[in-house]
Every structure is written in structure tokens, then in C-alpha cells.
Design a protein around this motif. Structure first.
Motif, mmCIF file in Angstrom:
data_model
loop_
_atom_site.group_PDB
_atom_site.id
_atom_site.type_symbol
_atom_site.label_atom_id
_atom_site.label_comp_id
_atom_site.label_asym_id
_atom_site.label_seq_id
_atom_site.Cartn_x
_atom_site.Cartn_y
_atom_site.Cartn_z
ATOM 1 N N LEU A 137 4.913 -9.468 2.767
ATOM 2 C CA LEU A 137 4.227 -8.451 1.984
ATOM 3 C C LEU A 137 4.902 -8.064 1.741
ATOM 4 N N HIS A 138 6.280 -6.817 1.862
ATOM 5 C CA HIS A 138 7.100 -6.257 1.126
ATOM 6 C C HIS A 138 7.185 -6.694 -0.526
ATOM 7 N N TYR A 139 7.139 -8.190 -0.409
ATOM 8 C CA TYR A 139 7.219 -8.618 -2.330
ATOM 9 C C TYR A 139 6.347 -8.505 -2.847
ATOM 10 N N LEU A 140 5.377 -8.556 -2.225
ATOM 11 C CA LEU A 140 3.581 -8.265 -3.037
ATOM 12 C C LEU A 140 3.809 -7.293 -2.967
ATOM 13 N N TRP A 141 4.312 -6.414 -2.375
ATOM 14 C CA TRP A 141 3.998 -4.073 -2.496
ATOM 15 C C TRP A 141 5.051 -4.252 -4.164
ATOM 16 N N HIS A 142 5.980 -4.994 -3.878
ATOM 17 C CA HIS A 142 7.505 -4.404 -4.051
ATOM 18 C C HIS A 142 6.942 -5.105 -6.364
ATOM 19 N N GLU A 143 6.084 -6.153 -6.515
ATOM 20 C CA GLU A 143 5.922 -6.347 -7.209
ATOM 21 C C GLU A 143 4.718 -6.234 -8.166
ATOM 22 N N ALA A 144 3.590 -5.783 -6.890
ATOM 23 C CA ALA A 144 2.642 -4.571 -7.369
ATOM 24 C C ALA A 144 2.586 -3.543 -7.819
ATOM 25 N N GLU A 145 3.920 -3.274 -7.371
ATOM 26 C CA GLU A 145 4.322 -1.691 -8.037
ATOM 27 C C GLU A 145 3.973 -0.456 -7.111
ATOM 28 N N LEU A 146 3.373 -1.032 -6.111
ATOM 29 C CA LEU A 146 3.111 0.433 -4.951
ATOM 30 C C LEU A 146 4.322 0.886 -4.264
ATOM 31 N N VAL A 148 6.011 2.372 -6.323
ATOM 32 C CA VAL A 148 6.539 3.598 -7.127
ATOM 33 C C VAL A 148 5.334 4.624 -6.919
ATOM 34 N N TRP A 149 5.652 5.964 -7.416
ATOM 35 C CA TRP A 149 5.150 6.976 -7.097
ATOM 36 C C TRP A 149 5.376 7.558 -7.918
ATOM 37 N N THR A 150 4.856 9.037 -8.335
ATOM 38 C CA THR A 150 4.988 10.336 -9.469
ATOM 39 C C THR A 150 3.653 11.596 -8.666
ATOM 40 N N SER A 151 3.673 12.784 -8.520
ATOM 41 C CA SER A 151 3.329 12.960 -8.368
ATOM 42 C C SER A 151 1.668 13.197 -9.191
ATOM 43 N N ARG A 152 1.850 12.834 -10.917
ATOM 44 C CA ARG A 152 1.050 12.843 -11.262
ATOM 45 C C ARG A 152 0.116 11.738 -11.177
ATOM 46 N N TRP A 153 0.428 10.793 -10.216
ATOM 47 C CA TRP A 153 -1.096 10.202 -9.923
ATOM 48 C C TRP A 153 -1.462 10.375 -8.416
ATOM 49 N N ALA A 154 -1.078 11.291 -8.134
ATOM 50 C CA ALA A 154 -1.769 12.164 -6.905
ATOM 51 C C ALA A 154 -3.600 11.853 -7.099
ATOM 52 N N GLY A 155 -4.307 11.891 -5.585
ATOM 53 C CA GLY A 155 -5.465 10.967 -6.040
ATOM 54 C C GLY A 155 -6.367 10.012 -7.011
ATOM 55 N N LYS A 156 -5.433 9.478 -7.764
ATOM 56 C CA LYS A 156 -6.214 8.100 -9.232
ATOM 57 C C LYS A 156 -6.011 6.629 -7.846
ATOM 58 N N ARG A 157 -5.166 6.897 -6.948
ATOM 59 C CA ARG A 157 -4.562 5.421 -5.821
ATOM 60 C C ARG A 157 -5.480 5.435 -5.053
ATOM 61 N N HIS A 158 -6.564 3.843 -5.235
ATOM 62 C CA HIS A 158 -7.442 3.676 -4.320
ATOM 63 C C HIS A 158 -7.533 1.959 -4.154
ATOM 64 N N TRP A 159 -8.098 2.064 -3.483
ATOM 65 C CA TRP A 159 -8.009 -0.088 -2.592
ATOM 66 C C TRP A 159 -8.589 -0.299 -3.706
ATOM 67 N N TRP A 160 -9.354 0.235 -4.727
ATOM 68 C CA TRP A 160 -9.483 -0.861 -5.816
ATOM 69 C C TRP A 160 -8.775 -1.296 -6.357
ATOM 70 N N ASN A 161 -7.236 -0.109 -6.881
ATOM 71 C CA ASN A 161 -6.298 -0.518 -7.748
ATOM 72 C C ASN A 161 -5.470 -1.745 -6.868
ATOM 73 N N VAL A 162 -5.235 -0.900 -5.424
ATOM 74 C CA VAL A 162 -3.741 -1.603 -4.220
ATOM 75 C C VAL A 162 -4.463 -3.513 -4.373
ATOM 76 N N GLN A 163 -5.859 -3.378 -4.475
ATOM 77 C CA GLN A 163 -5.992 -4.929 -4.243
ATOM 78 C C GLN A 163 -6.377 -5.603 -5.663
ATOM 79 N N TRP A 164 -6.401 -5.446 -6.660
ATOM 80 C CA TRP A 164 -6.065 -5.527 -8.042
ATOM 81 C C TRP A 164 -4.505 -5.718 -8.536
ATOM 82 N N HIS A 165 -3.752 -5.038 -8.012
ATOM 83 C CA HIS A 165 -2.162 -4.996 -8.159
ATOM 84 C C HIS A 165 -1.699 -5.804 -7.326
#
Length: 396
Positions: A137-146, A148-165
Motif C-alpha cells: 500500500l505504501h509503494y502504491l501510494w508513493h508511485e501514485a505520487e499521493l 506529494v503535496w502543495t497548498s496550491r492543490w487545496a480542494g483539488k484532490r478527490h477520490w477519483w484522482n486517488v483511484q486513477w493514480h
């Protein structure tokens, strides 16, 4: 500005013609080169709707220039470094990562279910030759780049993004000669008006888990967000968000183990209404079509889907969420909790900085290992928060 070479032509990231070139390369399965460094690093192309995205090949972050978005600091600063070359083996020709797992993807007869919980809790000390369920699970999260974060993405990461990545990341991983994507199920965002189409796609995706008339049963891997663990007539059922009406059955033995061994993860989740509790589990279908969980592990992520393991890591993740600079959360994989890691990194700056949290009660062995880790990478600065000394210091 990143530059890519596709065939014999070079394109800037926002240049004219790149979209058409990526679409053509995607159809022809041509890999672009990122030209941030010589002779260039191979990338792959992912498709989301009608758009094409250039993504880093697995474990290739060190090949990129530190100024490039695809650059990654040394993997030895997290639990990933201990797995490279053993549990995770990169094929330099195909760019695929072959995974060795320490859990079964088949079932013969009956046996007690297992709950894989905290890092290192399910393996002999020092054993890093195979990925635990949580490590996967950790490796999937890392390779999906989940991570990584910046405040510029606030409100823009939703489940469909997570699922796709996660799905795209799984396509770059191989387990026993086959793509992990073939046996990985990550539920798509549920829409009531599309219920029939979604359930049809789910049925097709779960075909590998249908039990044969004879022989061992093939198991699949679920990655989904926990909604609840509810009592059933016998045992319990895991209710996964975006999967209404499709429970995953959990027997009493496994449920007790989950409550005992995942107490930390469950308590962190219950303490914060904005956090999500992620489950990874192996499961099969019984003759009635019900999903039966065999093994499971849990991971807590914040409102931005960035993982954390303790209340102090939660404070760090919350602080990083307010910063416009990109940060990368470090993950533990198979490493035990008494071994230090870089809890986060600022890596896209002339002098990268690793962020370390020293828990209350950390002994001399922990401090010595931390000093050794910092000294081994003098080119990377160190920010250290010793929890016993007070509240979180200002970020570097």
C-alpha cells in the motif's frame, strides 16, 4: 519548464504540439525522454479522459535533475531503500517494477485469516526481502505520487484522482509475471445515476476472483476507504466507501485481530473527522458471490490523502499542507517503528531538506541511527523535531 523528447522531436511541457505527440506516442507505446539531465530519463504516458500525462518511471527519481518535478531524494531516507533490489526489482529494459510479496494471492482449503498491521509487525526483524501488505500500500501510494503535496492543490484532490493514480501506478508493477493491475481493485467514485454501469464494470473487474470448481482460489487485492466495520449475522462486514450494497465479509477471528493490532490507526481515524482510513486487503469470492477478506492492513491519511502514523506526524502533515512549496511524505514500508525515517522532504530546492520527528522516549539506539542517517547524506539538510522538547518548530 520540463522538456521531453518523443521520437526525434523535442517539446516543452506547455509547448504547441505536445498533446498530439503524446497521443500518438501513447498509441504506439513509445516512451518519452525527460531532458532534465543527459542522456535523458525514460518516462511513460498515462491517459485520463482525453488528456495525456507524462509520468516518472518507477524508482527513477534519482535520474532526474533536482530542479525537475520528477526528481526524488535518496530512497534510503525512507523504508523504500531497504526493499530495492530484493522485494522490488526494476527491469531496466521495460521499466517495470517486479514485486515479491510476503502474503498469498491464492487460497487452498481453510486457514485463519491474518491482520497485517504496523510496519515490521508481520515479519521477522530485519526481513525486508518481500513486501508486506502494508508495504505494498505504501509503494502504491508513493508511485501514485499521493505522498506529494502543495497548498496550491487545496480542494483539488478527490477520490477519483486517488483511484486513477493508484490504477496507473499498478500498471507499472508486476507480480509473478503478471501486471498487478489485473488483480487490483480500487472502486471508482460512485454516482447514483450511473449505478448500473458502475456495478457492471465492477463485476467485470472481479472476474479473476470467481472461485474455480476445483483447485486453489485466486485472490485479488482491494484498496479502498473504510466506511465502517458492521456486525453481520455471523462475523462482521467491511463497508467500503463508493461500494454501496457490496460488503466484504470479515470473520470473527480477523475482526478481533484488526481491533487489536490496528488500534492505533483506528483511534487516529476516529479522532479526526477529516481523515480517511484506507484498507488494503486480499480477498476472494465464495460460490454465493460474496467477497471474503483473507488478510488486511490499515493506513490513515489526512484530508489531502497524505498518510500519517502518529498525532505528531499529523501536525507535520497539517503544517506542510499550508506551504506552497511541494513536500513529499516519507513512508515506513516494512521498517519497524523504532527505526528512524525522514518523515517528509523538501526536495525541489538547491539544498534539499529532510524533516525528522524524534518520538518521546527514543533511546540512544534511535538517536545514533538518526545521526548516522543524517551524516550519510551531507548534501541534504536536516530539520529535527524532538517531540519531548515541545511543540513543532518552524518549518525550514
Amino acid at each position: 519548464m520540463r522538456r521531453f523528447r518523443i521520437g526525434k522531436s523535442d517539446f516543452e511541457e506547455d509547448g504547441v504540439g505536445l498533446g498530439e505527440a503524446l497521443a500518438d506516442a501513447y498509441r504506439r507505446k513509445v516512451r518519452p525522454l525527460c531532458l532534465c539531465s543527459k542522456p535523458g530519463s525514460r518516462m511513460y504516458i498515462a491517459k485520463i479522459g482525453d488528456h495525456y500525462i507524462v509520468k516518472r518511471m518507477p524508482l527513477s527519481g534519482g535520474e532526474h535533475d533536482p530542479s525537475c518535478e520528477s526528481f526524488e531524494s535518496p530512497y534510503e531516507l525512507s523504508g523504500l531503500g531497504a526493499l530495492l533490489g530484493s522485494a522490488i526489482q526494476l527491469d531496466s529494459q521495460s521499466g517495470m517494477a517486479a514485486l515479491k510479496l510476503d502474503f498469498s494471492l491464492s487460497k487452498t482449503g481453510s486457514r485463519a485469516a491474518a491482520a497485517q498491521t504496523g510496519p515490521g509487525s508481520n515479519s521477522v526483524a530485519g526481513e525486508t526481502k518481500r513486501l508486506s501488505l502494508l508495504g505494498l500500500l505504501h509503494y502504491l501510494w508513493h508511485e501514485a505520487e499521493l505522498t506529494v503535496w502543495t497548498s496550491r492543490w487545496a480542494g483539488k484532490r478527490h477520490w477519483w484522482n486517488v483511484q486513477w493514480h493508484i490504477g496507473e501506478a499498478a500498471k507499472q508493477m508486476i507480480v509473478k509475471g503478471s501486471s498487478l493491475a489485473e488483480i487490483l481493485y480500487v472502486p471508482e467514485a460512485f454516482r447514483k445515476e450511473k449505478k448500473e454501469a458502475i456495478e457492471k464494470r465492477r463485476m467485470e473487474a472481479l472476474l479473476p476472483a470467481i472461485p474455480p470448481k476445483t483447485g486453489s482460489r485466486r485472490l485479488m487485492v482491494l484498496v479502498g476507504e473504510v466506511k465502517s466495520f458492521d456486525p453481520a449475522r455471523t462475523g462482521h462486514k467491511l463497508v467500503v466507501k463508493h461500494m454501496p450494497g457490496f460488503p466484504f465479509m470479515v470473520d470473527d477471528v480477523l475482526h478481533r485481530r484488526i481491533l487489536s493490532r490496528c488500534e492505533k490507526e483506528i483511534s487516529l481515524w476516529e479522532a479526526d473527522d477529516r481523515s480517511h482510513l484506507m484498507a488494503i486487503a486480499t480477498f476472494g469470492l465464495n460460490p454465493a458471490g460474496l467477497a471474503i477478506i483473507e488478510e488486511t492492513a490499515l493506513m490513515v491519511v489526512g484530508e489531502n490523502w497524505v498518510p500519517y502514523e502518529t498525532i505528531h506526524e499529523k501536525k507535520l502533515v497539517d503544517a506542510l499542507a499550508k506551504v506552497s512549496e511541494k513536500s513529499v511524505k516519507g513512508l515506513r514500508y516494512n521498517l519497524p517503528a523504532d527505526q528512524p525515517i525522514a518523515n517528509a522532504l523538501f526536495q525541489h530546492r538547491p539544498s534539499p531538506v529532510a524533516l525528522y520527528i524524534v518520538p518521546v522516549g527514543a533511546g540512544e539506539k534511535y538517536e545514533a541511527a538518526l545521526e548516522e542517517m543524517i551524516a550519510a547524506r551531507p548534501e541534504i539538510g536536516a530539520w529535527v523535531w524532538r517531540v519531548g522538547d515541545g511543540d513543532i518548530p518552524l518549518l525550514p
